[in-house]
Design an enzyme around this catalytic site. Sequence first.
Site, PDB file in Angstrom:
ATOM      1  N   LYS A  21      -1.403  -5.204   3.885  1.00 29.93           N
ATOM      2  CA  LYS A  21      -2.497  -5.757   4.693  1.00 29.93           C
ATOM      3  C   LYS A  21      -2.003  -6.368   6.003  1.00 29.93           C
ATOM      4  O   LYS A  21      -0.986  -7.056   6.015  1.00 29.93           O
ATOM      5  CB  LYS A  21      -3.235  -6.795   3.840  1.00 29.93           C
ATOM      6  N   ASP A  43       0.827  -1.219   0.000  1.00 29.33           N
ATOM      7  CA  ASP A  43       0.000   0.000   0.000  1.00 29.33           C
ATOM      8  C   ASP A  43       0.853   1.257   0.000  1.00 29.33           C
ATOM      9  O   ASP A  43       0.423   2.315  -0.487  1.00 29.33           O
ATOM     10  CB  ASP A  43      -0.943  -0.003   1.189  1.00 29.33           C
TER      11      ASP A  43
END
Length: 309
Positions: free
Chosen positions: A222, A211
């Site tokens: 995650k 991310d």
Amino acid sequence: MTTIGWDDDAIVLIDQTRLPGELVHLRITTVAELIDAIKRLAVRGAPALGVAGALGVALAARTGESIEPLAEARPTAVNLAWGVREAAMAADPLKRALEIRDDDVWACREMGERGADLLASYAATRVMTICNTGALATVERGTALGVIQTMHERGTLTEAIALETRPLLQGARLTTWELQNMGAPFRLIVDSAGPFLLARGLADAVVIGADRIAVNGDTANKIGSYMLALGAHRAGVPFIVVAPETTIDPLTPSGVEIEIEDRGSAEVTALPGIDTYNPAFDVTPAELITAIVTERRVVRPARGETLVP
Ligand code: MRU
């Protein structure tokens, strides 16, 4: 399959909250609707959020809404704010947004090839992964799951092992759906089985998306990724991050500066009134990452190779 696109003054995207039961598309015509879709993860995954952010600017140009709350709808994936900024700076936001969308398709193909080559160099054929990093997290093909798809197409995949990915089950709902559609061999495991199965020698590599990647290589992904990195390190198994160059954030020096979204208690509690920590992401330190694969290069930050010039 296309996860997100533009049709006649609207964003059209797959509603990922309805999968795997139903394949339903949403037609989004205002920035407010887009923010809602992003917050409830109807559209998700860093590259797809980048495209959504950019297309959202094209919507804002039509509706006159502010783009500031769009850029902030989810804080960890840098691609969202990047996509908003890129389109906002362009003379023609829609044209730029569609370029970002096309670039993603190309970049995912490149990452797939480069990543599959790298895994071949480790003779890795059984690959563990977390969350959903496939077509649904991008435009058409995926990052880490794109590598697994490329391996499957090359005939070099013995088995993918997908973590279910609590609490929203992106692995159990979305990754298994994609793997099944590809006809790839796979098994689903509960998150907490990951490090143990690595210790038992059931996977040759861990491949994850990202991310946000800090300048020093620390990587937000995650929740559960860090646990896998520790397990992979202990088991002597390569731990590979696959992400486009746009996920590298030159303004974030290291992982401690990455804002981690806490999604509140409703996703995890069975009873009302219970306090929780519910971080949607964690940060894997660069020293636990064997390599970062982008559409342009393979970087090994633990060896002192730099991501940002
Ligand atoms: O909360 P999500 O489902 O948006 O989280 C997604 C991930 O953590 C992915 O691994 C990451 O965005 C990379 S997607 C190619």
